[in-house]
Scaffold this motif. Structure first.
Motif, PDB file in Angstrom:
ATOM      1  N   LEU A 148      11.888  55.725  -3.981  1.00 54.79           N
ATOM      2  CA  LEU A 148      12.482  54.735  -3.085  1.00 54.79           C
ATOM      3  C   LEU A 148      11.426  54.147  -2.144  1.00 54.79           C
ATOM      4  N   THR A 149      10.528  54.971  -1.670  1.00 54.26           N
ATOM      5  CA  THR A 149       9.447  54.490  -0.810  1.00 54.26           C
ATOM      6  C   THR A 149       8.539  53.537  -1.585  1.00 54.26           C
ATOM      7  N   LEU A 150       8.245  53.892  -2.817  1.00 51.41           N
ATOM      8  CA  LEU A 150       7.430  53.029  -3.657  1.00 51.41           C
ATOM      9  C   LEU A 150       8.121  51.697  -3.915  1.00 51.41           C
ATOM     10  N   LEU A 151       9.430  51.732  -4.123  1.00 50.62           N
ATOM     11  CA  LEU A 151      10.194  50.510  -4.324  1.00 50.62           C
ATOM     12  C   LEU A 151      10.140  49.611  -3.086  1.00 50.62           C
ATOM     13  N   PHE A 152      10.274  50.212  -1.892  1.00 49.02           N
ATOM     14  CA  PHE A 152      10.177  49.420  -0.666  1.00 49.02           C
ATOM     15  C   PHE A 152       8.797  48.772  -0.535  1.00 49.02           C
ATOM     16  N   LEU A 167       5.472  43.819  -0.743  1.00 45.49           N
ATOM     17  CA  LEU A 167       4.330  43.024  -1.206  1.00 45.49           C
ATOM     18  C   LEU A 167       4.782  41.796  -1.995  1.00 45.49           C
ATOM     19  N   THR A 168       5.758  42.000  -2.869  1.00 40.33           N
ATOM     20  CA  THR A 168       6.252  40.891  -3.681  1.00 40.33           C
ATOM     21  C   THR A 168       6.942  39.841  -2.816  1.00 40.33           C
ATOM     22  N   VAL A 202       7.280  47.656   6.611  1.00 34.01           N
ATOM     23  CA  VAL A 202       7.427  48.552   7.764  1.00 34.01           C
ATOM     24  C   VAL A 202       8.292  49.749   7.381  1.00 34.01           C
ATOM     25  N   ILE A 203       9.372  49.504   6.649  1.00 31.75           N
ATOM     26  CA  ILE A 203      10.237  50.603   6.219  1.00 31.75           C
ATOM     27  C   ILE A 203       9.454  51.585   5.352  1.00 31.75           C
ATOM     28  N   SER A 204       8.665  51.073   4.432  1.00 31.01           N
ATOM     29  CA  SER A 204       7.903  51.976   3.564  1.00 31.01           C
ATOM     30  C   SER A 204       6.848  52.755   4.351  1.00 31.01           C
ATOM     31  N   LYS A 218       5.022  57.897   6.739  1.00 29.35           N
ATOM     32  CA  LYS A 218       4.640  58.668   7.928  1.00 29.35           C
ATOM     33  C   LYS A 218       5.541  59.876   8.113  1.00 29.35           C
ATOM     34  N   ARG A 219       6.850  59.697   7.901  1.00 30.56           N
ATOM     35  CA  ARG A 219       7.775  60.835   8.030  1.00 30.56           C
ATOM     36  C   ARG A 219       7.512  61.887   6.954  1.00 30.56           C
TER      37      ARG A 219
END
Length: 58
Positions: A4-8, A13-14, A43-45, A50-51
């Motif tokens: 999910l992080t990778l998707l964000f 970028l896209t 920012v979400i990613s 970071k978390r």
């Protein structure tokens, strides 16, 4: 890395790239909105990374 992080990150970028192209070639307002959404996804990613990093350190 969480999928999910990778998707964000990919969406961010896209979205930013698509918004930049639209701003330069087509409807200015729509391009700026899409660029803003791309930045929000970035920012979400970054917050998720970071978390995850802080959770891994514990």
């Amino acid at each position: 890395m969480n999928p999910l992080t990778l998707l964000f990150a990919i969406l961010g970028l896209t979205g930013f790239a698509l918004g930049a192209v639209l701003t330069a070639t087509g409807p200015y307002e729509m391009g700026v909105i899409i660029m803003g959404l791309g930045l929000v996804f970035q920012v979400i990613s970054l917050v998720r990374i970071k978390r995850a990093k802080a959770k891994g350190m514990q």
